[in-house]
Design a protein around this motif. Sequence first.
Motif, PDB file in Angstrom:
ATOM      1  N   PRO A 135      52.917 -55.527  -3.018  1.00 19.46           N
ATOM      2  CA  PRO A 135      52.847 -55.191  -4.441  1.00 19.46           C
ATOM      3  C   PRO A 135      52.557 -53.719  -4.723  1.00 19.46           C
ATOM      4  O   PRO A 135      53.196 -53.109  -5.581  1.00 19.46           O
ATOM      5  CB  PRO A 135      51.720 -56.095  -4.955  1.00 19.46           C
ATOM      6  CG  PRO A 135      51.794 -57.288  -4.072  1.00 19.46           C
ATOM      7  CD  PRO A 135      52.153 -56.747  -2.704  1.00 19.46           C
ATOM      8  N   LEU A 136      51.637 -53.116  -3.971  1.00 17.83           N
ATOM      9  CA  LEU A 136      51.270 -51.730  -4.236  1.00 17.83           C
ATOM     10  C   LEU A 136      52.295 -50.737  -3.699  1.00 17.83           C
ATOM     11  O   LEU A 136      52.278 -49.570  -4.069  1.00 17.83           O
ATOM     12  CB  LEU A 136      49.888 -51.425  -3.644  1.00 17.83           C
ATOM     13  CG  LEU A 136      48.717 -52.161  -4.295  1.00 17.83           C
ATOM     14  CD1 LEU A 136      47.420 -51.833  -3.575  1.00 17.83           C
ATOM     15  CD2 LEU A 136      48.595 -51.791  -5.773  1.00 17.83           C
ATOM     16  N   LEU A 137      53.190 -51.199  -2.823  1.00 14.74           N
ATOM     17  CA  LEU A 137      54.220 -50.316  -2.260  1.00 14.74           C
ATOM     18  C   LEU A 137      55.614 -50.707  -2.728  1.00 14.74           C
ATOM     19  O   LEU A 137      56.605 -50.232  -2.172  1.00 14.74           O
ATOM     20  CB  LEU A 137      54.164 -50.359  -0.729  1.00 14.74           C
ATOM     21  CG  LEU A 137      52.876 -49.839  -0.074  1.00 14.74           C
ATOM     22  CD1 LEU A 137      52.951 -50.025   1.427  1.00 14.74           C
ATOM     23  CD2 LEU A 137      52.658 -48.381  -0.420  1.00 14.74           C
ATOM     24  N   ALA A 138      55.692 -51.539  -3.755  1.00 13.52           N
ATOM     25  CA  ALA A 138      56.989 -52.046  -4.205  1.00 13.52           C
ATOM     26  C   ALA A 138      57.922 -50.923  -4.637  1.00 13.52           C
ATOM     27  O   ALA A 138      59.129 -50.960  -4.370  1.00 13.52           O
ATOM     28  CB  ALA A 138      56.789 -53.038  -5.349  1.00 13.52           C
ATOM     29  N   LEU A 139      57.397 -49.901  -5.312  1.00 10.75           N
ATOM     30  CA  LEU A 139      58.245 -48.799  -5.773  1.00 10.75           C
ATOM     31  C   LEU A 139      58.877 -48.062  -4.608  1.00 10.75           C
ATOM     32  O   LEU A 139      60.054 -47.689  -4.660  1.00 10.75           O
ATOM     33  CB  LEU A 139      57.430 -47.828  -6.641  1.00 10.75           C
ATOM     34  CG  LEU A 139      58.215 -46.639  -7.218  1.00 10.75           C
ATOM     35  CD1 LEU A 139      59.349 -47.139  -8.098  1.00 10.75           C
ATOM     36  CD2 LEU A 139      57.286 -45.722  -8.003  1.00 10.75           C
ATOM     37  N   VAL A 140      58.111 -47.869  -3.532  1.00 10.03           N
ATOM     38  CA  VAL A 140      58.641 -47.181  -2.347  1.00 10.03           C
ATOM     39  C   VAL A 140      59.761 -47.998  -1.721  1.00 10.03           C
ATOM     40  O   VAL A 140      60.830 -47.489  -1.383  1.00 10.03           O
ATOM     41  CB  VAL A 140      57.527 -46.920  -1.323  1.00 10.03           C
ATOM     42  CG1 VAL A 140      58.099 -46.305  -0.055  1.00 10.03           C
ATOM     43  CG2 VAL A 140      56.459 -46.021  -1.923  1.00 10.03           C
ATOM     44  N   TYR A 141      59.528 -49.299  -1.576  1.00 13.69           N
ATOM     45  CA  TYR A 141      60.541 -50.161  -0.967  1.00 13.69           C
ATOM     46  C   TYR A 141      61.761 -50.336  -1.867  1.00 13.69           C
ATOM     47  O   TYR A 141      62.876 -50.513  -1.385  1.00 13.69           O
ATOM     48  CB  TYR A 141      59.938 -51.527  -0.629  1.00 13.69           C
ATOM     49  CG  TYR A 141      59.223 -51.559   0.697  1.00 13.69           C
ATOM     50  CD1 TYR A 141      59.936 -51.759   1.875  1.00 13.69           C
ATOM     51  CD2 TYR A 141      57.851 -51.383   0.779  1.00 13.69           C
ATOM     52  CE1 TYR A 141      59.291 -51.789   3.101  1.00 13.69           C
ATOM     53  CE2 TYR A 141      57.197 -51.412   2.002  1.00 13.69           C
ATOM     54  CZ  TYR A 141      57.924 -51.613   3.159  1.00 13.69           C
ATOM     55  OH  TYR A 141      57.285 -51.633   4.381  1.00 13.69           O
ATOM     56  N   ALA A 142      61.566 -50.292  -3.169  1.00 18.39           N
ATOM     57  CA  ALA A 142      62.687 -50.473  -4.092  1.00 18.39           C
ATOM     58  C   ALA A 142      63.592 -49.245  -4.153  1.00 18.39           C
ATOM     59  O   ALA A 142      64.732 -49.341  -4.607  1.00 18.39           O
ATOM     60  CB  ALA A 142      62.169 -50.799  -5.493  1.00 18.39           C
ATOM     61  N   THR A 143      63.102 -48.109  -3.687  1.00 23.92           N
ATOM     62  CA  THR A 143      63.890 -46.875  -3.753  1.00 23.92           C
ATOM     63  C   THR A 143      64.242 -46.360  -2.355  1.00 23.92           C
ATOM     64  O   THR A 143      65.386 -46.446  -1.921  1.00 23.92           O
ATOM     65  CB  THR A 143      63.126 -45.798  -4.538  1.00 23.92           C
ATOM     66  OG1 THR A 143      61.803 -45.648  -3.984  1.00 23.92           O
ATOM     67  CG2 THR A 143      62.998 -46.182  -6.000  1.00 23.92           C
ATOM     68  N   VAL A 144      63.255 -45.867  -1.648  1.00 21.52           N
ATOM     69  CA  VAL A 144      63.502 -45.248  -0.346  1.00 21.52           C
ATOM     70  C   VAL A 144      63.810 -46.286   0.732  1.00 21.52           C
ATOM     71  O   VAL A 144      64.727 -46.115   1.546  1.00 21.52           O
ATOM     72  CB  VAL A 144      62.290 -44.397   0.085  1.00 21.52           C
ATOM     73  CG1 VAL A 144      62.539 -43.765   1.451  1.00 21.52           C
ATOM     74  CG2 VAL A 144      62.009 -43.317  -0.960  1.00 21.52           C
ATOM     75  N   LEU A 145      63.074 -47.383   0.733  1.00 25.49           N
ATOM     76  CA  LEU A 145      63.185 -48.380   1.801  1.00 25.49           C
ATOM     77  C   LEU A 145      63.854 -49.669   1.317  1.00 25.49           C
ATOM     78  O   LEU A 145      63.530 -50.752   1.790  1.00 25.49           O
ATOM     79  CB  LEU A 145      61.796 -48.698   2.368  1.00 25.49           C
ATOM     80  CG  LEU A 145      61.012 -47.519   2.955  1.00 25.49           C
ATOM     81  CD1 LEU A 145      59.632 -47.971   3.403  1.00 25.49           C
ATOM     82  CD2 LEU A 145      61.771 -46.895   4.125  1.00 25.49           C
TER      83      LEU A 145
END
Length: 201
Positions: free
Chosen positions: A81-91
């Motif tokens: 949940p706290l890293l969702a933005l990173v995974y949704a864009t870069v990863l």
Amino acid sequence: MSQIVVRRVESRWQDRVRDYRVIVDGRAVGRVGNGGEIAVAVEPGTHTVHMAIDWCRSKALQVDVKAGQVIQLECGPNAKPLLALVYATVLFRRWIWLHPGFAGAVQYPGQTQDREATMKQIEINRWARARARGMLMYVLVSGIVSFGIPMFVVMTFVFHHSRLPVAESAALWLAAGACYGFATWFVQEFRYRKAVGRPEG
């Protein structure tokens, strides 16, 4: 008839109410929900499988299926949940993980397997892969990167405490992340050694 069975591990938070699409050889063949399982009939031969949700996906996995075999795969969310933005864009190509469900994940029709034993073996195999990368790498990724840094950002810039300077907050949460990583490492290592019958130490 040969089959590819995809079992999705149950997630408490990430993608809990969303289905994953099962893609075999570039074609969507079905969906699997949280904690669910899907069996896909395939012809004998080599097939490429990956999972998808919206624009995000897993890495592709190539499997060789023989006549009458049932190849079992397991998937779940990499994203937290706290890293969702990173995974949704870069990863976004690593939003979902996908790998063989357990050691010897090949079954023939008519064979039966104990569900509890299978899930136990899945957990053992997953931890074996994590421990192979070493304790420090585990602490860095699972403790500092996945827990300490997100908590620092949230607690410092979202719920900012004016009496705690940014530098001190960073040191505090990085240390907390490391402690969390070490604690979960030793708990998981204890459970692993107990499951495989290895002595402590």
